[in-house]
Structures are given as structure tokens and as C-alpha cells.
Design an enzyme around this catalytic site. Sequence first.
Site, PDB file in Angstrom:
ATOM      1  N   THR A   1       0.865  -1.184   0.000  1.00  0.00           N
ATOM      2  CA  THR A   1       0.000   0.000   0.000  1.00  0.00           C
ATOM      3  C   THR A   1       0.897   1.228   0.000  1.00  0.00           C
ATOM      4  OG1 THR A   1      -1.609  -1.219   1.309  1.00  0.00           O
ATOM      5  CG2 THR A   1      -1.918   1.171   1.131  1.00  0.00           C
TER       6      THR A   1
ATOM      7  N   LYS B   1      -7.736   1.353  -2.570  1.00  0.00           N
ATOM      8  CA  LYS B   1      -7.133   0.820  -1.338  1.00  0.00           C
ATOM      9  C   LYS B   1      -7.055   1.905  -0.259  1.00  0.00           C
ATOM     10  CE  LYS B   1      -4.802  -1.715   1.547  1.00  0.00           C
ATOM     11  NZ  LYS B   1      -5.493  -2.726   2.339  1.00  0.00           N
TER      12      LYS B   1
HETATM   13  P1  NAP Z   1       5.187  -5.851   8.020  1.00  0.00           P
HETATM   14  O1  NAP Z   1       4.940  -7.182   8.609  1.00  0.00           O
HETATM   15  O2  NAP Z   1       5.520  -4.716   8.914  1.00  0.00           O
HETATM   16  O3  NAP Z   1       6.329  -6.014   6.899  1.00  0.00           O
HETATM   17  C1  NAP Z   1       6.883  -4.896   6.270  1.00  0.00           C
HETATM   18  C2  NAP Z   1       7.870  -5.354   5.223  1.00  0.00           C
HETATM   19  O4  NAP Z   1       8.500  -4.193   4.630  1.00  0.00           O
HETATM   20  C3  NAP Z   1       9.008  -6.221   5.783  1.00  0.00           C
HETATM   21  O5  NAP Z   1       9.386  -7.149   4.805  1.00  0.00           O
HETATM   22  C4  NAP Z   1      10.094  -5.177   6.020  1.00  0.00           C
HETATM   23  O6  NAP Z   1      11.401  -5.728   6.095  1.00  0.00           O
HETATM   24  C5  NAP Z   1       9.921  -4.338   4.773  1.00  0.00           C
HETATM   25  N1  NAP Z   1      10.533  -3.015   4.882  1.00  0.00           N
HETATM   26  C6  NAP Z   1      10.171  -2.003   5.703  1.00  0.00           C
HETATM   27  N2  NAP Z   1      10.957  -0.930   5.503  1.00  0.00           N
HETATM   28  C7  NAP Z   1      11.847  -1.273   4.540  1.00  0.00           C
HETATM   29  C8  NAP Z   1      12.903  -0.594   3.886  1.00  0.00           C
HETATM   30  N3  NAP Z   1      13.213   0.686   4.189  1.00  0.00           N
HETATM   31  N4  NAP Z   1      13.596  -1.256   2.936  1.00  0.00           N
HETATM   32  C9  NAP Z   1      13.266  -2.525   2.613  1.00  0.00           C
HETATM   33  N5  NAP Z   1      12.289  -3.238   3.189  1.00  0.00           N
HETATM   34  C10 NAP Z   1      11.572  -2.601   4.143  1.00  0.00           C
HETATM   35  O7  NAP Z   1       3.945  -5.345   7.158  1.00  0.00           O
HETATM   36  P2  NAP Z   1       2.799  -6.199   6.432  1.00  0.00           P
HETATM   37  O8  NAP Z   1       1.639  -6.280   7.364  1.00  0.00           O
HETATM   38  O9  NAP Z   1       3.358  -7.407   5.800  1.00  0.00           O
HETATM   39  O10 NAP Z   1       2.374  -5.126   5.305  1.00  0.00           O
HETATM   40  C11 NAP Z   1       3.081  -5.025   4.088  1.00  0.00           C
HETATM   41  C12 NAP Z   1       2.272  -4.103   3.161  1.00  0.00           C
HETATM   42  O11 NAP Z   1       0.969  -4.670   2.969  1.00  0.00           O
HETATM   43  C13 NAP Z   1       2.051  -2.705   3.735  1.00  0.00           C
HETATM   44  O12 NAP Z   1       2.088  -1.768   2.689  1.00  0.00           O
HETATM   45  C14 NAP Z   1       0.657  -2.793   4.338  1.00  0.00           C
HETATM   46  O13 NAP Z   1       0.043  -1.521   4.420  1.00  0.00           O
HETATM   47  C15 NAP Z   1      -0.030  -3.735   3.352  1.00  0.00           C
HETATM   48  N6  NAP Z   1      -1.169  -4.530   3.864  1.00  0.00           N
HETATM   49  C16 NAP Z   1      -1.095  -5.147   5.096  1.00  0.00           C
HETATM   50  C17 NAP Z   1      -2.185  -5.915   5.538  1.00  0.00           C
HETATM   51  C18 NAP Z   1      -2.165  -6.618   6.893  1.00  0.00           C
HETATM   52  O14 NAP Z   1      -3.224  -7.103   7.325  1.00  0.00           O
HETATM   53  N7  NAP Z   1      -1.039  -6.746   7.579  1.00  0.00           N
HETATM   54  C19 NAP Z   1      -3.319  -6.055   4.729  1.00  0.00           C
HETATM   55  C20 NAP Z   1      -3.344  -5.430   3.479  1.00  0.00           C
HETATM   56  C21 NAP Z   1      -2.263  -4.678   3.047  1.00  0.00           C
HETATM   57  P3  NAP Z   1      11.930  -6.349   7.507  1.00  0.00           P
HETATM   58  O15 NAP Z   1      11.275  -7.681   7.639  1.00  0.00           O
HETATM   59  O16 NAP Z   1      13.394  -6.424   7.353  1.00  0.00           O
HETATM   60  O17 NAP Z   1      11.490  -5.373   8.589  1.00  0.00           O
END
Ligand code: NAP
Length: 294
Positions: A96, A171
Amino acid sequence: MKRVAFIGLGRMGHGMAGRYLDAGFSVAVWNRSKAKAVDLIARGARWARSPAAAAHGADAIVTMVADDKASRTVWLGQDGAVGTAKAGTLAIECSTVSYQHALDLARELRGRGLIYIDSPVTGLPDAAASGKLTLLVGADPADLENARPYLAPLSTTIRHFGSVGSGTVYKLINNLMGAIQIAGIAEGLAIAEQAGLDMKLVLEAVETGVAASPQVVRHSKRMAARNFSGATFTAALRHKDAAYAVKLAESLLAEPPLLGRAAVAAYERAKAYGSDDDEGRMIEIVSRPRGAGK
Ligand code: NAP
């Protein structure tokens, strides 16, 4: 065999990458911290030292990272995916991101011969791991047709909103409405608690009443029980999405988005509890009784 580079193995990306393995794709994975890749490597994924190494030879590159900054880093930064991706590769951005970022990234990647698919998702991490996400796509129709075999392992539903950026618009409004609802249920429950109502009865009434939505029903139970274990969506991500949505609203609407701005301010405070905390902690902020001090 179809070759996918999967970049970003957080709560969502880890399960999504696993879906490609289950579907028999050749999968190269990269994540900023390697530990999250270990079990995927044991299941057959190839670990890549950088996004560029992952993208080398891929037919499709799929990214699922936190925000604009992370997206820019993995696509365009030093050792970014674009450095090795061949012309004609599908660039599927599932993170997102802000509307402006989606447009800018699409332009940059197209300029380098890639085919950009704007594809943020709805669904929680369990839906990501079981291929039951809804994909919110903005893409040229012919590009979407080419991308379908690479989207199929992730999703049960593809909603094609129009050209690149339109999936991101939807979104962002979806998550802004969610942010407002979650902040609203926190305030409602806090009032009921302080007024001394029987919270079991309140929850039953909420679930069966007209204010019930899937968001409200899910969060009301967790908030009333102060159960923030197993965060699926963090306050930090909710804040980011609401802020991106408000920025978009400010560029389109004559009136300031008052509810959206209030939600951004509320989540700014909620995320101060900790970057990995559940968004439902909103209740802890709003439920302090009058006179309790800061
Ligand atoms: P998350 O568990 O916090 O994972 C974030 C990911 O981004 C990890 O792989 C992290 O790497 C990486 N990252 C963060 N900063 C970075 C940087 N500067 N350089 C490279 N990699 C970086 O988040 P998530 O829940 O999986 O969400 C991921 C995306 O999906 C987001 O955009 C979120 O808004 C969207 N989303 C989430 C959900 C949900 O229910 N969780 C649902 C729909 C959409 P590390 O592992 O090394 O920290």
C-alpha cells in the site's frame, strides 16, 4: 517454469511468497532481514542477496513492503530490482503506497521497459498465506491479462478499477474508512465502559446492530478484552494508509477531510505505543477516564 522474484517477507509477503512455491513457480526471495526467509528457503525458494539479484531472470517481480520509502528502495535504490530486470518483466506492486508514489514508480519502471501493475490488496495475513486476497488492480487491460497467471496464486478476487493508480485510490479510501471506523468503535466502547455498562451486553448489541461492519465486529471484541496479541495490522501501517489517503483527499476535495485528519491524528498517537503494536490499541488512548491525567 514461471519465475517470480518476491521482495518483502513481512506478515503479508511471507505468506504470499509461499503461495508461489505451492503453485510450483521458481521463486527467488529477498527481505531486508534474512531470518524471515529461512523456512521459505527450506521449502525451495532461492535466497537472493539483493532485490537486484532476486529480479535477475524473473518473469515477474512482486513487492510487498511497508510504504513509499521501502518501495522506492527495493525498486530503484542501490541494488534495486530495476537494475537487473529485463524489458517486458511484470512489475507487480502489492504494497500500500501513496497515489503519487504509484504514478511516479509506474512512470520510472515503464521508462525502463517494465510493465507496471498497481495491485494493493485487502485481506489479513491468513488470507495472504492461503491465496484468498482480493487484489485491487489499476493497470492497462492487456497488461492485466498478461499478469493474471502471476496474480492467480495470491487471490480469489481481482477488482480492476481502471488505469494505473486506480487500485491504489480504492485501497486508500478503503483503509481510511477502516481507520475512521476503528477510531469510532474505540471511542464508543470507552464511553460505555466509563458509564458502567455491561460490556458483554454492549458487544452483543454492537455485533447485531446497524453500526456493525466486519471491522467494527472484529475490533470491538479485541478492544473490550484488551487483547492485542498476534497483531495482524499495526497502528503504524494504519497511520501510514490514513495519511496517504488524506493527502489524496486534500488534492481532490474542496473541503478539508475532517474525519480523515482526525483519524491520522489518532493513529499518530496510537503508533507511539510501539511500531509492532496492533491498531486496536487505539482504545487505550481514548479510554482513560476524565481526570486521569496524561
Ligand atoms: P510488516 O509485517 O511490517 O512487513 C513490512 C515489510 O517491509 C518487511 O518485509 C520489512 O522488512 C519491509 N521493509 C520495511 N521498511 C523497509 C525498507 N526501508 N527497505 C526494505 N524493506 C523494508 O507489514 P505487512 O503487514 O506485511 O504489510 C506489508 C504491506 O501490505 C504494507 O504496505 C501494508 O500496508 C499492506 N497490507 C497489510 C495488511 C495486513 O493485514 N497486515 C493487509 C493489506 C495490506 P523487515 O522484515 O526487514 O522489517
